[in-house]
Design a protein around this motif. Structure first.
Motif, mmCIF file in Angstrom:
data_model
loop_
_atom_site.group_PDB
_atom_site.id
_atom_site.type_symbol
_atom_site.label_atom_id
_atom_site.label_comp_id
_atom_site.label_asym_id
_atom_site.label_seq_id
_atom_site.Cartn_x
_atom_site.Cartn_y
_atom_site.Cartn_z
ATOM 1 N N GLY A 121 -13.099 5.756 -2.924
ATOM 2 C CA GLY A 121 -13.549 6.645 -3.981
ATOM 3 C C GLY A 121 -12.982 6.243 -5.326
ATOM 4 N N VAL A 122 -11.710 5.830 -5.333
ATOM 5 C CA VAL A 122 -11.079 5.345 -6.566
ATOM 6 C C VAL A 122 -11.792 4.094 -7.069
ATOM 7 C CG1 VAL A 122 -8.954 4.394 -7.548
ATOM 8 C CG2 VAL A 122 -8.835 6.339 -5.988
ATOM 9 N N GLU A 123 -12.072 3.162 -6.161
ATOM 10 C CA GLU A 123 -12.741 1.920 -6.557
ATOM 11 C C GLU A 123 -14.135 2.193 -7.119
ATOM 12 O OE1 GLU A 123 -11.790 -1.228 -6.643
ATOM 13 O OE2 GLU A 123 -9.750 -0.785 -5.995
ATOM 14 N N ALA A 124 -14.866 3.101 -6.453
ATOM 15 C CA ALA A 124 -16.221 3.406 -6.927
ATOM 16 C C ALA A 124 -16.179 4.001 -8.330
ATOM 17 C CB ALA A 124 -16.896 4.374 -5.959
ATOM 18 N N PHE A 125 -15.245 4.912 -8.574
ATOM 19 C CA PHE A 125 -15.134 5.535 -9.886
ATOM 20 C C PHE A 125 -14.691 4.525 -10.932
ATOM 21 C CE2 PHE A 125 -12.773 8.963 -12.519
ATOM 22 C CZ PHE A 125 -13.822 9.015 -13.413
ATOM 23 N N ALA A 126 -13.722 3.679 -10.596
ATOM 24 C CA ALA A 126 -13.199 2.707 -11.568
ATOM 25 C C ALA A 126 -14.275 1.710 -11.990
ATOM 26 C CB ALA A 126 -11.999 1.974 -10.963
ATOM 27 N N ARG A 127 -15.159 1.350 -11.082
ATOM 28 C CA ARG A 127 -16.208 0.372 -11.425
ATOM 29 C C ARG A 127 -17.161 0.906 -12.496
ATOM 30 N NH1 ARG A 127 -16.379 -3.751 -7.549
ATOM 31 N NH2 ARG A 127 -15.374 -3.232 -5.551
ATOM 32 N N THR A 128 -17.334 2.223 -12.567
ATOM 33 C CA THR A 128 -18.310 2.784 -13.509
ATOM 34 C C THR A 128 -17.822 2.751 -14.951
ATOM 35 O OG1 THR A 128 -17.471 5.047 -13.216
ATOM 36 C CG2 THR A 128 -19.197 4.304 -11.712
ATOM 37 N N PHE A 129 -16.548 2.431 -15.166
ATOM 38 C CA PHE A 129 -16.043 2.345 -16.535
ATOM 39 C C PHE A 129 -16.397 1.024 -17.204
ATOM 40 C CE2 PHE A 129 -12.808 5.537 -15.028
ATOM 41 C CZ PHE A 129 -13.201 6.549 -15.883
ATOM 42 N N GLY A 130 -16.861 0.057 -16.431
ATOM 43 C CA GLY A 130 -17.195 -1.242 -17.005
ATOM 44 C C GLY A 130 -18.429 -1.173 -17.884
ATOM 45 N N PRO A 131 -18.623 -2.193 -18.725
ATOM 46 C CA PRO A 131 -19.797 -2.195 -19.615
ATOM 47 C C PRO A 131 -21.112 -2.323 -18.852
ATOM 48 C CG PRO A 131 -18.586 -4.276 -19.755
ATOM 49 C CD PRO A 131 -17.746 -3.353 -18.950
ATOM 50 N N ASP A 132 -21.084 -3.008 -17.723
ATOM 51 C CA ASP A 132 -22.293 -3.182 -16.906
ATOM 52 C C ASP A 132 -21.900 -2.972 -15.438
ATOM 53 O OD1 ASP A 132 -24.838 -3.702 -16.062
ATOM 54 O OD2 ASP A 132 -24.631 -5.895 -16.168
ATOM 55 N N VAL A 135 -6.890 5.721 -14.502
ATOM 56 C CA VAL A 135 -7.678 6.937 -14.718
ATOM 57 C C VAL A 135 -8.388 7.363 -13.437
ATOM 58 C CG1 VAL A 135 -9.589 7.959 -16.008
ATOM 59 C CG2 VAL A 135 -7.959 6.460 -17.172
ATOM 60 N N ALA A 136 -9.003 6.406 -12.749
ATOM 61 C CA ALA A 136 -9.700 6.737 -11.505
ATOM 62 C C ALA A 136 -8.725 7.233 -10.446
ATOM 63 C CB ALA A 136 -10.466 5.518 -10.999
ATOM 64 N N GLY A 137 -7.595 6.567 -10.307
ATOM 65 C CA GLY A 137 -6.615 6.981 -9.313
ATOM 66 C C GLY A 137 -6.014 8.338 -9.621
ATOM 67 N N SER A 138 -5.744 8.619 -10.881
ATOM 68 C CA SER A 138 -5.174 9.915 -11.256
ATOM 69 C C SER A 138 -6.179 11.041 -11.022
ATOM 70 C CB SER A 138 -4.752 9.889 -12.728
ATOM 71 O OG SER A 138 -3.748 8.920 -12.953
ATOM 72 N N SER A 139 -7.446 10.767 -11.249
ATOM 73 C CA SER A 139 -8.471 11.788 -11.020
ATOM 74 C C SER A 139 -8.575 12.131 -9.533
ATOM 75 C CB SER A 139 -9.821 11.305 -11.553
ATOM 76 O OG SER A 139 -9.755 11.028 -12.946
#
Length: 283
Positions: A238-249, A93-97
């Motif tokens: 940028g992809v990594e930063a966005f992907a990390r925000t999907f985690g529960p914490d 999802v982060a990479g596609s965005s």
């Protein structure tokens, strides 16, 4: 047509701020003084270039933005049959965005500057009292602006498709401009350094393909050599930063670190693009 610097013309003097330049002799044997206007400052010039680029490209780029968004959504639908959830779904999802940003800011900007150089359009900008950085930054900002709606639409659709939380999508407010700056700088440099517009188009397409391969596919499924190449891609952080925000914490320190690296890469790539603009404008 080539631009000749003012200092190589006979009898010419460089304009430095409001310094006067001598003109032809007057009747009493003196020298007429022609006062040159001050060189435009960076931020007002950047804003003027940004508005001009935004109004010029608004109609032409909207269909391409739709294509970029549709492409990213289609990739997520295809990956839905391969990835079920967890960290891999977040990466997709982060990479596609961010891929929407790569399509416009990297691919289209490389084509634009390649065509501008081939058609002599750089000569027009070179005759204006506008800093080179304002031309590069203004065009890059205008192209990156077109990616905002498509990026948010892709993120929302992907989050719903992979059942990811929508809580922290606000992080895109930081991810889009930082990743856009890094990719736009790279795209502008490719377009300005390519000797022919066809080569600029090819390089832009290859750059977008690299963003697709290295950004959308989960890192754990890439060969080791490609994982190292992924670290060199400007949009990766940028992809990594966005992907990390999907985690529960989410680890916000790691998110800020990724965004900081993305910002640093953006500054470096825009500096290279500015140098490439100076180099192309005087040839």
């Amino acid at each position: 047509m080539s631009v000749v610097p003012a200092e190589v013309l006979p009898g010419a003097a460089r304009a430095d701020g409001n310094r006067a330049e001598h003109g032809p002799d007057t009747e009493d044997g003196g020298r007429a003084v022609a006062v040159l206007g001050p060189r435009a400052r960076l931020w007002p010039a950047l804003a003027a270039v940004y508005r001009a680029q935004l109004s010029r490209a608004r109609v032409a780029r909207i269909p391409l933005l739709f294509v970029a968004t549709f492409q990213s959504v289609g990739i997520m639908v295809l990956m839905r049959g391969v990835v079920d959830g967890g960290g891999e779904a977040r990466a997709v999802v982060a990479g596609s965005s961010v891929l929407v940003v790569a399509f416009v800011a990297l691919n289209l900007l490389a084509q634009y500057f390649g065509q501008l150089r081939a058609s002599g359009g750089l000569d027009h900008y070179a005759t204006l009292p506008v800093p080179p950085a304002a031309v590069v930054l203004g065009a890059a900002a205008a192209y990156a602006s077109f990616t905002v709606p498509g990026t948010f639409v892709t993120a929302v659709v992907g989050s719903v498709l992979f059942q990811l939380p929508l809580t922290h999508l606000w992080i895109l407010v930081a991810v889009v401009p930082l990743a856009g700056a890094a990719l736009a700088g790279l795209g502008a440099a490719l377009g300005l350094l390519a000797p022919r517009p066809e080569l600029a188009t090819l390089l832009g397409q290859l750059g977008m393909s690299a963003a697709l391969l290295l950004g959308v596919l989960p890192p754990g499924r890439l060969p080791t050599s490609l994982q190292y190449a992924r670290d060199l891609m400007p949009s990766t952080y940028g992809v990594e930063a966005f992907a990390r925000t999907f985690g529960p914490d989410p680890d916000w320190a790691a998110v800020l670190l990724d965004l900081g690296v993305c910002a640093g890469v953006g500054v470096a790539s825009l500096a290279v693009a500015t140098w490439a603009y100076r180099r192309a404008a005087v040839r």
